[in-house]
Scaffold this motif. Structure first.
Motif, PDB file in Angstrom:
ATOM      1  N   HIS A  12       0.889  -1.167   0.000  1.00  0.00           N
ATOM      2  CA  HIS A  12       0.000   0.000   0.000  1.00  0.00           C
ATOM      3  C   HIS A  12       0.923   1.212   0.000  1.00  0.00           C
ATOM      4  N   GLU A  26      -3.469  10.774   5.386  1.00  0.00           N
ATOM      5  CA  GLU A  26      -3.994  10.347   4.086  1.00  0.00           C
ATOM      6  C   GLU A  26      -3.616   8.884   3.826  1.00  0.00           C
ATOM      7  N   LYS A  29      -5.757   6.608   5.899  1.00  0.00           N
ATOM      8  CA  LYS A  29      -7.089   6.486   5.296  1.00  0.00           C
ATOM      9  C   LYS A  29      -7.091   5.463   4.161  1.00  0.00           C
ATOM     10  N   ILE A  30      -5.991   5.383   3.418  1.00  0.00           N
ATOM     11  CA  ILE A  30      -5.864   4.363   2.373  1.00  0.00           C
ATOM     12  C   ILE A  30      -5.922   2.980   3.011  1.00  0.00           C
ATOM     13  N   ASP A  32      -7.233   2.250   5.899  1.00  0.00           N
ATOM     14  CA  ASP A  32      -8.565   2.076   6.469  1.00  0.00           C
ATOM     15  C   ASP A  32      -9.548   1.561   5.414  1.00  0.00           C
ATOM     16  N   ARG A  33      -9.463   2.099   4.195  1.00  0.00           N
ATOM     17  CA  ARG A  33     -10.361   1.669   3.114  1.00  0.00           C
ATOM     18  C   ARG A  33     -10.005   0.275   2.592  1.00  0.00           C
ATOM     19  N   ALA A  34      -8.753  -0.144   2.775  1.00  0.00           N
ATOM     20  CA  ALA A  34      -8.286  -1.411   2.197  1.00  0.00           C
ATOM     21  C   ALA A  34      -8.704  -2.638   3.001  1.00  0.00           C
ATOM     22  N   TYR A  35      -9.097  -2.430   4.259  1.00  0.00           N
ATOM     23  CA  TYR A  35      -9.393  -3.573   5.126  1.00  0.00           C
ATOM     24  C   TYR A  35     -10.789  -3.458   5.721  1.00  0.00           C
ATOM     25  N   THR A  37     -13.820  -3.167   8.259  1.00  0.00           N
ATOM     26  CA  THR A  37     -13.862  -2.295   9.439  1.00  0.00           C
ATOM     27  C   THR A  37     -13.578  -3.028  10.736  1.00  0.00           C
ATOM     28  N   GLN A  63     -11.124   7.450  15.270  1.00  0.00           N
ATOM     29  CA  GLN A  63     -11.287   6.122  14.681  1.00  0.00           C
ATOM     30  C   GLN A  63     -11.808   5.136  15.718  1.00  0.00           C
ATOM     31  N   ARG A  67      -8.694   0.086  16.058  1.00  0.00           N
ATOM     32  CA  ARG A  67      -8.591  -0.010  14.593  1.00  0.00           C
ATOM     33  C   ARG A  67      -7.126   0.053  14.172  1.00  0.00           C
TER      34      ARG A  67
END
Length: 125
Positions: A12, A26, A29-30, A32-35, A37, A63, A67
């Motif tokens: 990533h 930022e 956040k990448i 966070d979106r990849a895995y 919740t 968050q 997480r």
């Protein structure tokens, strides 16, 4: 900035001109979106000021609990971090002896290298 998923080998990455708190957030956040919740994201990193800044801590506080978990390498121990080996490989195999006309072209080459690597990982599964 980059991170390697130890289970899949996927890289990533975020290619930016600077490495401040806002760029680090930022990058988070990448991830966070990849895995999913419900997945805990554990990150091994150095004590760079962006990783421990008030801005980063404030964002992390928004968050879900557990997480993100950070594990910091000892000072002067960045060689312990797997991603440093990846950066070394990238520098030797992609960046050494190249000529680019702009920062944009350099960023594109780095992103293409990472995308190719991740594509090869998916093919080999």
């Amino acid at each position: 900035m980059a991170g390697i998923d130890l289970l899949t080998g996927q890289v990533h990455a975020l290619v930016k001109d600077r490495h401040r708190s806002r760029e680090f957030i930022e990058f988070l956040k990448i991830l966070d979106r990849a895995y999913p919740t419900e997945t805990a994201i554990k990150i091994i990193l150095n004590n760079h000021s962006a990783h421990i800044s008030q801005e980063t801590r404030t964002w992390l506080a928004t968050q879900p609990e557990r997480r993100f978990a950070f594990v910091f390498t000892p000072k002067h121990g960045s060689w312990l971090n797997l991603i440093e080996g990846f950066f070394s490989k990238a520098a030797r195999s992609v960046l050494r002896h190249i000529r680019v006309n702009s920062k944009h072209e350099l960023k594109q080459r780095i992103i293409e290298f990472i995308n190719d690597l991740n594509r090869d990982l998916r093919r080999s599964r």
